[in-house]
Enzyme design. Structure first.
Site, PDB file in Angstrom:
ATOM      1  N   CYS A  44       0.925  -1.482  -0.289  1.00 45.06           N
ATOM      2  CA  CYS A  44       0.121   0.068   0.025  1.00 45.06           C
ATOM      3  C   CYS A  44       1.132   1.090  -0.046  1.00 45.06           C
ATOM      4  O   CYS A  44       1.895   1.549   0.585  1.00 45.06           O
ATOM      5  CB  CYS A  44      -1.142   0.246   1.373  1.00 45.06           C
ATOM      6  SG  CYS A  44      -2.063   1.395   1.302  1.00 45.06           S
ATOM      7  N   HIS A  46      -8.995  -4.255  -1.463  1.00 49.55           N
ATOM      8  CA  HIS A  46      -7.820  -3.524  -1.238  1.00 49.55           C
ATOM      9  C   HIS A  46      -8.256  -1.981  -1.148  1.00 49.55           C
ATOM     10  O   HIS A  46      -8.110  -0.840  -0.181  1.00 49.55           O
ATOM     11  CB  HIS A  46      -6.792  -3.855  -1.242  1.00 49.55           C
ATOM     12  CG  HIS A  46      -5.575  -2.515  -1.128  1.00 49.55           C
ATOM     13  ND1 HIS A  46      -4.475  -3.222  -0.344  1.00 49.55           N
ATOM     14  CD2 HIS A  46      -5.107  -1.872  -0.992  1.00 49.55           C
ATOM     15  CE1 HIS A  46      -3.247  -1.915   0.550  1.00 49.55           C
ATOM     16  NE2 HIS A  46      -4.382  -1.224   0.155  1.00 49.55           N
ATOM     17  N   GLU A  47      -8.686  -1.473  -2.498  1.00 51.05           N
ATOM     18  CA  GLU A  47      -8.694   0.141  -2.670  1.00 51.05           C
ATOM     19  C   GLU A  47      -9.832   0.468  -1.861  1.00 51.05           C
ATOM     20  O   GLU A  47     -10.352   1.659  -1.571  1.00 51.05           O
ATOM     21  CB  GLU A  47      -8.711   0.568  -4.207  1.00 51.05           C
ATOM     22  CG  GLU A  47      -7.713  -0.238  -5.253  1.00 51.05           C
ATOM     23  CD  GLU A  47      -6.446   0.861  -4.149  1.00 51.05           C
ATOM     24  OE1 GLU A  47      -6.391   1.481  -4.117  1.00 51.05           O
ATOM     25  OE2 GLU A  47      -5.173  -0.199  -4.306  1.00 51.05           O
ATOM     26  N   HIS A  68     -10.174   0.993   1.629  1.00 52.19           N
ATOM     27  CA  HIS A  68      -9.246   2.176   1.936  1.00 52.19           C
ATOM     28  C   HIS A  68     -10.419   3.890   2.168  1.00 52.19           C
ATOM     29  O   HIS A  68     -10.988   4.348   3.275  1.00 52.19           O
ATOM     30  CB  HIS A  68      -8.406   3.287   0.764  1.00 52.19           C
ATOM     31  CG  HIS A  68      -6.939   2.763   1.041  1.00 52.19           C
ATOM     32  ND1 HIS A  68      -6.661   2.822   1.919  1.00 52.19           N
ATOM     33  CD2 HIS A  68      -6.348   2.177  -0.282  1.00 52.19           C
ATOM     34  CE1 HIS A  68      -5.279   2.541   1.747  1.00 52.19           C
ATOM     35  NE2 HIS A  68      -5.597   1.738   0.460  1.00 52.19           N
TER      36      HIS A  68
HETATM   37 NI    NI Z   1      -3.334   1.036  -0.322  1.00 50.66          NI
END
Ligand code: NI
Length: 186
Positions: free
Chosen positions: A102, A144-145, A148
């Site tokens: 990341c 993952h994105e 966020h």
């Molecule tokens: Ni990330």
């Protein structure tokens, strides 16, 4: 060209739940997405969520670069995509650990359990809808994105924290995209 400053773990903006975007066609989002794309190009990275560049709104920019894909895998490159208000829905109960990095935790990687197949729906900059089916690395990247946007960083999803490691200790295994072909069938 604008290279944006990336917030690092510990910055409160990364812990916030980002706001829904009511009008994706506003010019400010086109500019933001372009700047995020240039920032990724500059680093040679694949994905970035708006809160990482200090904008707490639900927008993600990503791609999968051809030269990072192992030749023996069946994975296809993904062109630049802008996802607005994305929603990820798992398409399987199967969860497998996968290596993640990341930009908000530079120099580190760790193993994170992720659904192996997902479907994502989102809006695009022109207001149209996009539906993406993804597996393996692509599915992980989307999870993952989108995490966020809910204030979640990958260490918060890790089960085995002992796998959190510095990239410098990787030696020859510096390639993070797994090579198993079955991981990439779409
Ligand atoms: Ni990330």
């Amino acid at each position: 060209m604008a290279i944006l400053h990336i917030a690092l773990m510990g910055n409160k903006i990364l812990m916030e739940k980002s706001k829904q975007i009511s009008d994706p066609t506003k010019p400010e989002y086109k500019k933001l997405a372009k700047d995020m794309q240039e920032t990724l190009e500059n680093i040679g990275a694949n994905g970035l969520a708006a809160p990482q560049v200090h904008v707490p709104e639900r927008l993600v920019v990503y791609r999968i670069v051809a030269h990072q894909i192992p030749p023996e895998s069946n994975m296809k490159p993904v062109p630049w995509r802008v996802l607005i208000n994305p929603i990820v829905t798992p398409q399987t109960d199967e969860v497998k650990p996968i290596w993640e990095r990341c930009l908000s935790l530079p120099g580190l990687h760790g193993e994170v359990p992720r659904y192996t197949k997902v479907q994502l729906t989102a809006q695009q900059l022109d207001g149209s809808k996009i539906e993406i089916k993804a597996s393996g690395f692509h599915a992980m990247l989307l999870q993952h994105e989108c995490d966020h946007l809910d204030g979640v960083l990958y260490p918060m999803q890790m089960i085995d924290i002992s796998t959190l490691s510095f990239d410098t200790e990787l030696g020859d295994s510096r390639f993070y995209i797994p090579r198993s072909a079955e991981e990439f069938m779409e």
